[in-house]
Write a protein that holds these residues in place. Structure first.
Motif, PDB file in Angstrom:
ATOM      1  N   HIS A  21     -90.567  35.612  34.638  1.00 43.69           N
ATOM      2  CA  HIS A  21     -91.373  36.604  33.917  1.00 43.69           C
ATOM      3  C   HIS A  21     -92.703  35.995  33.464  1.00 43.69           C
ATOM      4  N   THR A  22     -92.662  34.745  33.057  1.00 43.38           N
ATOM      5  CA  THR A  22     -93.888  34.041  32.676  1.00 43.38           C
ATOM      6  C   THR A  22     -94.835  33.964  33.867  1.00 43.38           C
ATOM      7  N   LYS A  25     -96.370  37.422  34.509  1.00 40.27           N
ATOM      8  CA  LYS A  25     -97.431  37.739  33.551  1.00 40.27           C
ATOM      9  C   LYS A  25     -98.696  36.936  33.847  1.00 40.27           C
ATOM     10  N   TYR A  29    -102.321  38.460  34.787  1.00 42.08           N
ATOM     11  CA  TYR A  29    -103.510  38.130  33.998  1.00 42.08           C
ATOM     12  C   TYR A  29    -104.650  37.669  34.902  1.00 42.08           C
ATOM     13  N   TRP A  64    -105.488  39.866  26.039  1.00 42.25           N
ATOM     14  CA  TRP A  64    -105.549  38.555  26.663  1.00 42.25           C
ATOM     15  C   TRP A  64    -106.989  38.072  26.850  1.00 42.25           C
TER      16      TRP A  64
END
Length: 67
Positions: A21-22, A25, A29, A64
């Motif tokens: 999941h990291t 993401k 980004y 972000w």
């Protein structure tokens, strides 16, 4: 899978919980930063209802870019 990715992160000196999941993401980004194409990002992530997460995704990307 999580243990493999987390172990590789530790071997590189990265601390904290790192998993698929990291990575997802982080990809999102960087893709957004390069293209600013939220619709394409939603397609890549396989969103079946693109109108639903659009606002959430746009807010996350805005947050972000500020921090």
């Amino acid at each position: 899978m999580w243990r493999i990715i987390n172990g590789a992160a530790r071997a590189c000196g990265i601390e904290g919980a790192i998993g698929t999941h990291t990575m997802r993401k982080t990809f999102g980004y960087h893709f957004y930063q390069q293209t600013k194409d939220v619709a394409m990002l939603q397609q890549i992530f396989g969103r079946s209802r693109p109108w639903l997460p659009f606002g959430i995704l746009a807010l996350m990307m805005t947050w972000w870019t500020r921090y």
